[in-house]
Write a protein that holds these residues in place. Sequence first.
Motif, mmCIF file in Angstrom:
data_model
loop_
_atom_site.group_PDB
_atom_site.id
_atom_site.type_symbol
_atom_site.label_atom_id
_atom_site.label_comp_id
_atom_site.label_asym_id
_atom_site.label_seq_id
_atom_site.Cartn_x
_atom_site.Cartn_y
_atom_site.Cartn_z
ATOM 1 N N UNK A 82 1.826 2.803 -3.576
ATOM 2 C CA UNK A 82 0.836 3.800 -4.426
ATOM 3 C C UNK A 82 0.312 4.905 -3.552
ATOM 4 N N UNK A 118 -7.970 -5.234 -4.239
ATOM 5 C CA UNK A 118 -8.167 -5.168 -3.033
ATOM 6 C C UNK A 118 -8.801 -6.452 -2.316
ATOM 7 N N UNK A 158 -1.431 4.534 -0.680
ATOM 8 C CA UNK A 158 -2.370 4.575 0.288
ATOM 9 C C UNK A 158 -1.826 4.631 1.661
ATOM 10 N N UNK A 171 -7.426 0.622 -16.854
ATOM 11 C CA UNK A 171 -6.609 1.611 -16.796
ATOM 12 C C UNK A 171 -5.213 1.453 -17.459
ATOM 13 N N UNK A 211 -15.481 4.396 -15.381
ATOM 14 C CA UNK A 211 -15.330 5.660 -14.504
ATOM 15 C C UNK A 211 -13.952 6.202 -14.734
ATOM 16 N N UNK A 212 -12.936 5.328 -14.341
ATOM 17 C CA UNK A 212 -11.668 6.182 -13.984
ATOM 18 C C UNK A 212 -11.003 6.307 -15.466
ATOM 19 N N UNK A 242 -12.544 9.584 -16.696
ATOM 20 C CA UNK A 242 -12.323 10.678 -16.133
ATOM 21 C C UNK A 242 -10.912 10.981 -15.966
ATOM 22 N N UNK A 243 -10.023 10.031 -15.802
ATOM 23 C CA UNK A 243 -8.566 10.271 -15.654
ATOM 24 C C UNK A 243 -7.670 9.830 -17.055
ATOM 25 N N UNK A 264 -0.175 6.074 -9.369
ATOM 26 C CA UNK A 264 -1.601 5.647 -9.363
ATOM 27 C C UNK A 264 -2.158 5.035 -10.580
ATOM 28 N N UNK A 265 -1.966 6.053 -11.608
ATOM 29 C CA UNK A 265 -2.257 5.295 -12.874
ATOM 30 C C UNK A 265 -1.776 4.312 -13.383
ATOM 31 N N UNK A 318 -10.370 4.535 -0.906
ATOM 32 C CA UNK A 318 -9.027 4.051 -1.553
ATOM 33 C C UNK A 318 -8.999 3.379 -2.804
ATOM 34 N N UNK A 320 -12.970 14.177 -8.305
ATOM 35 C CA UNK A 320 -13.427 13.318 -8.896
ATOM 36 C C UNK A 320 -14.061 12.323 -7.822
ATOM 37 N N UNK A 338 -8.848 6.179 -5.231
ATOM 38 C CA UNK A 338 -7.481 6.589 -5.325
ATOM 39 C C UNK A 338 -6.498 5.806 -6.007
ATOM 40 N N UNK A 339 -6.685 4.512 -5.594
ATOM 41 C CA UNK A 339 -5.736 3.526 -6.565
ATOM 42 C C UNK A 339 -6.003 3.591 -8.021
ATOM 43 N N UNK A 340 -7.323 4.187 -8.346
ATOM 44 C CA UNK A 340 -7.501 4.071 -9.959
ATOM 45 C C UNK A 340 -6.936 5.627 -10.379
ATOM 46 N N UNK A 341 -6.264 6.329 -9.477
ATOM 47 C CA UNK A 341 -5.660 7.577 -10.125
ATOM 48 C C UNK A 341 -6.633 8.608 -10.007
ATOM 49 N N UNK A 342 -7.929 8.675 -9.455
ATOM 50 C CA UNK A 342 -8.933 9.477 -9.634
ATOM 51 C C UNK A 342 -8.562 10.576 -8.706
ATOM 52 N N UNK A 371 -18.150 11.539 -7.715
ATOM 53 C CA UNK A 371 -18.515 10.508 -8.255
ATOM 54 C C UNK A 371 -18.719 9.222 -7.347
ATOM 55 N N UNK A 413 0.854 -1.208 -0.016
ATOM 56 C CA UNK A 413 0.121 -0.020 -0.066
ATOM 57 C C UNK A 413 0.965 1.228 0.001
ATOM 58 N N UNK A 433 -4.366 -1.595 -8.801
ATOM 59 C CA UNK A 433 -4.514 -2.330 -7.338
ATOM 60 C C UNK A 433 -5.884 -2.992 -7.164
ATOM 61 N N UNK A 470 -0.536 10.889 -8.632
ATOM 62 C CA UNK A 470 -1.414 10.560 -9.512
ATOM 63 C C UNK A 470 -0.666 9.692 -10.696
ATOM 64 N N UNK A 518 -11.453 -3.941 -13.638
ATOM 65 C CA UNK A 518 -11.764 -2.501 -13.524
ATOM 66 C C UNK A 518 -9.999 -1.990 -13.456
ATOM 67 N N UNK A 519 -9.327 -2.708 -12.858
ATOM 68 C CA UNK A 519 -7.867 -2.079 -12.616
ATOM 69 C C UNK A 519 -7.248 -2.117 -13.936
#
Lengths: 247, 355
Positions: free
Chosen positions: A52, A87, A54, A157, A104-105, A108-109, A80-81, B253, B264, B256-260, B268, A49, A85, A77, A153-154
């Motif tokens: 990245x 969990x 956390x 990205x 979503x990410x 947005x990202x 993290x991109x 978390x 955001x 955060x881990x997705x870089x948001x 969201x 953790x 991760x 950032x 989902x991870x």
Amino acid sequence: MSENAISIRSMNKYYGGFHALKNIDFDVSKGEKVVICGPSGSGKSTLIRCINRLEEHQSGTIEVNGTPLDDNVDNIDEIRREAGMVFQNFNLFPHMTILENCTLAPTLVRKQSRDEAEENAMTYLERVKIPEQAHKYPGELSGGQQQRVAIARALCMAPEIMLFDEPTSALDPEMISEVLDVMVGLAQEGMTMVCVTHEMGFARQVADRVVFMDDGEIIEQAPPDQFFDNPQNERTKTFLSLIVGHQ
Amino acid sequence: MSTAASDTTMSYIRKHYFATPLNSAISVLLALFTLWVLWSLFDWAVLKAIWGKGLNEECRAHEHGACWSFVATRWRIVLFGLYPFEEQWRSALACLVMLAVAVLSCMPAFWSAKRLPILWVLGFATFFVLMRGGVFGLTEVTERDWGGLSLTVFIFAAVCLLGMPLAIIFALLRRSELPWIAKTMALVIDVIRSLPLLSIMFTFAIVLPFVLPDWAIGDKLYRVIVGYAIFFACYQAEIIRGGMQALLMGQEEAAKALGMGYWHRIGYIILPQAFRNALPPTINQFVITFKETSLVTIIGFFDILASGRAAAGTADWSFATIEMYLFVGFLFFIFVFCLSRYGAYLERRMAVGSR
């Protein structure tokens, strides 16, 4: 230096007065698969953790893909991109469908268009073998399915590195293998992976290196054959005998 | 089949209402009492009531029934207060515009960050132009003369619209990672919550003009709305914070881990879930806020309760206070009941997402 995906030098982490990670030196090269194991409270989750942010480390350096992890928010950032991760408790967003969770990410990202992100997400959902669940909500899925969605989902990205924090510990036994299968597939495609797990079969099958931690320190690290068949340290031997005793 | 069904109904009644002699006696007495109350009400409100316009003399002579003639004759004063008689269609239209905006914004099709603000800005602008006039050939009517239902609706809508963003900001500051910000916000919220709404309204209406520079004073109505909105925001901020605390730790978390980034994550992940969690107390807060708009009477505004009192305040209608309060109460009831039902609908709808 630049060929290391992760590079950690003399890193220390404290929780108040508690010294959680002691002088950690830890490297992961690109494409390498590392399994971290150790008794509970040994600091293995904290270590992963910290990678990245956390958790914040107090001294020493961490570099991910050449980017230093410091107080610069842009760097955090960026890291993290690049580091996806997964969990223990999946942590899917319960108010969004599976597809929305996955897009979503990236929208947005990564600033992907909606169509592009959805197409991408469907590719990854197919890869984890649940494209038919795309329009359901997380609460309608089993634990194993949810964890596979979390992996997809991870992956959406397009990270360079995947961090797994005990991905199978919260699963019912019959669902563990479906998640591990996905992880094995990912490993075979050459993804850089750092995985905290007690699944020693997985470690033997895919890991390039197994790291044993105890009491906030890295005690021993070796390729799986050597690690399991000929452990050097007494604590490693004790730990392995406890684990193997139950399998 | 039907005998079986009635058998179970009968046995159900026997089991729950006539299990013992005492039980039976209480059931019978309460049933008779309920019937008597309902009959008396019906008798008073319908059978012996006097309907039709301008019948105050008949009402006065006839004491045993409701005098709905009061409502038929004086409803315009109740609804519009001091608003000039020949311009009251504007007040009615403004009120309808506001209601239409409220109903539209309750529809999922309008729930987007672009549509909602546009809708409300247009709604408020139309309301304001209609009510205040002075443009497009409409006679000017100052805020001092606004009154009745449209004033109540306006105050409520303005307080909620101003208060809700404020509440979100308060809640975010309250859980700031910097201790001095979080603690200052906590103190502000606690201080304002410990003051009575009435004293806050008084302060904003009467004390503030002495403190503020001239250009910042504005009309008394807007000062009261700002004061009320801050009061609303302090309560609503704590409701939102409660919703946030019910969130699972891992949610932020994972984002955060997705870089948001922070906004955001808030926009969201955190707030949508916090509002779902906090929906019942939020609806509750809206209901309380709507009903407490009546307090503005005390600083000299003719909200619907005050204009109702004015309508029953003249000598020829002074006996009709009960009918007046029932009428005003009925209007409040319609609003609050719709709000509650809408809240229940939202809860059902949102339950789908978090099964």
